[in-house]
Design an enzyme around this catalytic site. Sequence first.
Site, mmCIF file in Angstrom:
data_model
loop_
_atom_site.group_PDB
_atom_site.id
_atom_site.type_symbol
_atom_site.label_atom_id
_atom_site.label_comp_id
_atom_site.label_asym_id
_atom_site.label_seq_id
_atom_site.Cartn_x
_atom_site.Cartn_y
_atom_site.Cartn_z
ATOM 1 N N TYR A 126 0.855 -1.184 0.000
ATOM 2 C CA TYR A 126 0.000 0.000 0.000
ATOM 3 C C TYR A 126 0.888 1.230 0.000
ATOM 4 O O TYR A 126 1.867 1.299 0.751
ATOM 5 C CB TYR A 126 -0.897 0.008 1.243
ATOM 6 N N ASP A 135 9.299 2.752 -0.696
ATOM 7 C CA ASP A 135 8.314 3.480 0.096
ATOM 8 C C ASP A 135 8.585 3.155 1.564
ATOM 9 O O ASP A 135 8.176 2.106 2.072
ATOM 10 C CB ASP A 135 6.904 3.079 -0.331
ATOM 11 N N LYS A 188 4.953 9.394 8.369
ATOM 12 C CA LYS A 188 4.763 8.823 9.709
ATOM 13 C C LYS A 188 5.808 9.309 10.722
ATOM 14 O O LYS A 188 5.689 10.421 11.219
ATOM 15 C CB LYS A 188 4.661 7.298 9.596
HETATM 16 C C1 LIG Z 1 0.802 4.946 5.654
HETATM 17 C C2 LIG Z 1 1.493 4.655 4.381
HETATM 18 C C3 LIG Z 1 1.329 5.452 3.239
HETATM 19 C C4 LIG Z 1 0.324 6.571 3.173
HETATM 20 O O1 LIG Z 1 0.612 7.608 4.050
HETATM 21 P P1 LIG Z 1 -0.576 8.651 4.404
HETATM 22 O O2 LIG Z 1 0.108 9.645 5.290
HETATM 23 O O3 LIG Z 1 -1.632 7.843 5.086
HETATM 24 O O4 LIG Z 1 -1.038 9.230 3.128
HETATM 25 C C5 LIG Z 1 2.103 5.185 2.133
HETATM 26 N N1 LIG Z 1 2.971 4.164 2.127
HETATM 27 C C6 LIG Z 1 3.157 3.364 3.196
HETATM 28 C C7 LIG Z 1 4.155 2.274 3.133
HETATM 29 C C8 LIG Z 1 2.405 3.573 4.351
HETATM 30 O O5 LIG Z 1 2.566 2.733 5.395
#
Ligand SMILES: *Cc1c(COP(=O)(O)O)cnc(C)c1O
Length: 430
Positions: free
Chosen positions: A146, A241, A269
């Site tokens: 994701y 990511d 995050k």
């Molecule tokens: C949480 C997450 C996202 C999205 O981040 P948001 O701040 O919710 O838009 C993208 N990639 C990874 C791996 C994530 O864990």
Amino acid sequence: MPKDRRRSRELFDQARGLMPGGVNSPVRAFAAVGGQPVFMARGQGARVTDVDGHEYVDYLGSWGPLILGHAHPAVVAALERVAREGTSFGAPTSREVELARLVTQAFPSIQKVRMVNSGTEATLSALRLARGATGRDLIVKLEGCYHGHVDSLLVKAGSGLATLGIPGSPGVPAAVAAQTLTAPYNDAGALEEVFARHGSSIACLILEPVAGNMGVVPPAAGYLRAAREITQRHGALLIFDEVMTGFRVARGGAQQLYGVQADITTLGKVIGGGLPVGAYGGPADLMDHIAPSGDIYQAGTLSGNPLAMAAGIETLGHVSRPGFFEQLEETSARLASGLSAAARDAGIPVVVNRVGSMLTAFFTTAPVTNFPSALASDTKRYARFFTGMLDRGFNLAPSQYEAMFVSAAHTMADVDATVTAARDVLREIG
Ligand SMILES: *Cc1c(COP(=O)(O)O)cnc(C)c1O
């Protein structure tokens, strides 16, 4: 011993009339575990308190950012200071320079970084950069990963290799989804095939170097290295990511842990310390394609926001202290082995996957190495486990396909109490 959550129930009733599903992000609605979402009022350290006054040991950690725990005094003090000085200027500030320096110091693959406001914004900007810099349109993503709700990345994996994407959500144009190729996680052979077929048109491969959004799935030995080698050979960029893993599995993220460098890294995050932040970065010559150095446009009214920068700076400062990750590793390892033992003693098949302070207890028998093996989990049993833990005062993710996050605020005593409660719950649901 279900708790009386009257106030949560009342608020959710109101919320459903005012917001789609009563929430601002779908998984918060508890659809995957049944029951009613718990409205939170306060957090302090490893604990949260709901609007009815019940306290929980919290392993949600706001879905990852709160590696120091809730309302860390240093973060709160920084926010108070900054709020008095003005919350946004639309002009550069010193704190952006400071956070950018902390990020580049931790990630050797990042020489320049651009701050944005969410992980979603980071990945969509990284895709634009990859496409703009390579002059290619196709992207490859992996099943079960994701990357936020970007159109191109909301593509459901078709069966088989290199399936041309079909939209995973109404509202994503078929023409957009068709630019996304998918491959299974942890399968280097499948990547070879996708690139053999489409390599000269592929701008980038984007992946979670430790998957956290199908539950925690570590990369197989040599997999990240293979991804690095294949993309390089085909002139495509490799995007890690690390929105979840950056400053979480190690200071330098999964790249440090596994010794494989990405071309573009996305962060979020933890780097925002609980405030809305994302970032993407890479080598200077690549990042200089971004406006105003280059012609690939990307902007943001609140990007580099002083409050968010301040929370990030305080958080990364603590994460960089000697011994930080060693302590986190000890509590996290104890939680993982305690949950495994509790499940074994209760006779319930559970596979615990853990990388650092991210872990998932999958209710399944076979090793979980990719999306299909994660999907083999008994989600009904997870739901009962979740509910039992919640009623005993332990707040886990309201879905089997998410991570538990241990923070520096969790003590060995917290972990032991969690395992003791898990023993009771697992016996009950066996
Ligand atoms: C949480 C997450 C996202 C999205 O981040 P948001 O701040 O919710 O838009 C993208 N990639 C990874 C791996 C994530 O864990």
